[in-house]
Design a protein around this motif. Structure first.
Motif, mmCIF file in Angstrom:
data_model
loop_
_atom_site.group_PDB
_atom_site.id
_atom_site.type_symbol
_atom_site.label_atom_id
_atom_site.label_comp_id
_atom_site.label_asym_id
_atom_site.label_seq_id
_atom_site.Cartn_x
_atom_site.Cartn_y
_atom_site.Cartn_z
ATOM 1 N N PRO A 14 0.782 -1.243 0.000
ATOM 2 C CA PRO A 14 0.000 0.000 0.000
ATOM 3 C C PRO A 14 0.811 1.289 0.000
ATOM 4 N N GLU A 108 0.495 -1.399 -7.378
ATOM 5 C CA GLU A 108 0.221 -0.879 -6.026
ATOM 6 C C GLU A 108 -0.718 -1.879 -5.334
ATOM 7 N N ASP A 110 -2.276 -5.172 -4.223
ATOM 8 C CA ASP A 110 -2.272 -6.535 -4.751
ATOM 9 C C ASP A 110 -2.650 -6.492 -6.237
ATOM 10 N N PHE A 113 -6.427 -7.190 -7.309
ATOM 11 C CA PHE A 113 -7.496 -6.485 -6.596
ATOM 12 C C PHE A 113 -7.646 -5.109 -7.231
ATOM 13 N N TYR A 114 -8.605 -4.956 -8.154
ATOM 14 C CA TYR A 114 -8.826 -3.721 -8.929
ATOM 15 C C TYR A 114 -7.520 -3.244 -9.592
ATOM 16 N N GLY A 138 -4.278 -2.101 -0.294
ATOM 17 C CA GLY A 138 -4.434 -0.753 0.251
ATOM 18 C C GLY A 138 -5.365 -0.767 1.455
ATOM 19 N N MET A 182 -13.809 2.376 -1.845
ATOM 20 C CA MET A 182 -12.562 2.702 -2.541
ATOM 21 C C MET A 182 -12.808 3.780 -3.611
ATOM 22 N N LYS A 183 -11.731 4.209 -4.263
ATOM 23 C CA LYS A 183 -11.770 5.133 -5.412
ATOM 24 C C LYS A 183 -12.508 6.419 -5.041
ATOM 25 N N GLY A 210 -2.958 5.960 2.996
ATOM 26 C CA GLY A 210 -2.608 5.068 4.098
ATOM 27 C C GLY A 210 -1.239 4.423 3.908
ATOM 28 N N TYR A 230 -7.271 10.544 -5.013
ATOM 29 C CA TYR A 230 -7.622 9.210 -5.517
ATOM 30 C C TYR A 230 -7.208 8.145 -4.504
ATOM 31 N N ALA A 232 -7.472 7.374 -1.445
ATOM 32 C CA ALA A 232 -8.205 7.582 -0.198
ATOM 33 C C ALA A 232 -9.354 6.596 -0.184
#
Ligand SMILES: C[S@@+](CC[C@H](N)C(=O)[O-])C[C@H]1O[C@@H](n2cnc3c(N)ncnc32)[C@H](O)[C@@H]1O
Length: 243
Positions: A14, A108, A110, A113-114, A138, A182-183, A210, A230, A232
């Motif tokens: 993250p 960034e 994993d 994961f998106y 993240g 997210m996003k 984070g 972004y 956050a």
């Protein structure tokens, strides 16, 4: 005959370089080419995290998005531009792999994961050997830094992109015990309104960057403005079984 190289999707965690796994570090140090996604004129976050692991004099390949937030995702122009970007990026990587070079794509969090890497993986996995190196997500970095255990007992966790319509956010928040939204970016006012409507605003925690430099953690209800980058997210911790 040349043996093809291997494609690696490398989860870099993250933000804090201390959360880069041993496997990720080893792959980044050994790959012939290190590739990373970036916005025009900017350095990608995954590449920045790699500073501590990458050493010097490496062959790098920057994969620069043609568009990011300038065009709406629903706009046909977005789909066309981004599809040909991924096609071209996959072919540039394929040329290296075909020449026998291992390519590590920095991701960034994993990779699965998106992750943008998934669009390269989809295009290349039938043609070349692929290894995905998992990373600390993240959200995991954020709830750890915020000191917020996210799920207890049988709590159900729902991960929501803030890009959903407000009514969808409210509906899904109403059927879960815990949530990660997210996003965030420009969607924070809508997310705040959805949390108020779902009766969850008092439980929501805002986390910006984070584990990265400039990290901010605060209860969302106490955040005076609706500014969010972004990188956050909002955490809504579960309240399940405590023993
Ligand atoms: C395209 S997704 C990538 C997720 C990433 N692959 C992962 O495993 O976390 C980007 C979103 O993840 C969230 N995110 C990822 N890392 C974060 C961090 N360190 N701090 C805050 N949000 C983060 C933000 O909500 C951001 O908009």
């Amino acid at each position: 005959m040349t043996t093809s190289g291997k494609l690696f999707g490398v989860g870099m965690g993250p933000g804090d370089a201390g959360y880069v796994t041993l496997r990720a570090r080893a792959v980044v140090l050994e790959a012939g080419v290190v590739a990373h996604f970036a916005k025009k004129g900017r350095r990608g976050h995954a590449r920045t995290i790699a500073d501590a692991a990458i050493g010097t004099g490496r062959r790098e390949m920057a994969l620069v998005y043609p568009v990011t937030t300038e065009i709406a995702v629903a706009d046909p122009g977005y789909g066309a531009a981004i599809t040909s970007f991924y096609d071209e990026a996959a072919e540039a990587i394929a040329r290296e792999l075909a020449a026998g070079t291992d390519v590590a794509v920095l991701c960034e969090g994993d990779p699965f994961f998106y992750g943008s890497f998934m669009h390269l993986w989809r295009r290349l996995r039938g043609r070349f050997a692929v290894e995905v190196v998992p990373g600390v997500t993240g959200m995991s970095g954020c709830w750890s830094r915020a000191g917020v255990p996210i799920t207890w007992g049988d709590d159900v966790l729902t991960v929501l992109p803030a890009t959903l319509a407000k009514e969808d956010l409210v509906r899904r928040l109403g059927t879960t015990d815990a949530a990660v939204i997210m996003k965030l970016g420009r969607n924070l006012p809508k997310v705040r309104a959805a949390l108020i409507e779902a009766g969850l605003i008092e439980r929501a925690v805002f986390v910006e960057r984070g584990t990265m430099d400039g990290e901010i953690v605060c209860p969302l209800a106490e955040k005076a403005d609706d500014e969010a980058p972004y990188f956050a997210m909002v955490l809504v911790p579960g309240e399940g079984r405590r023993l």
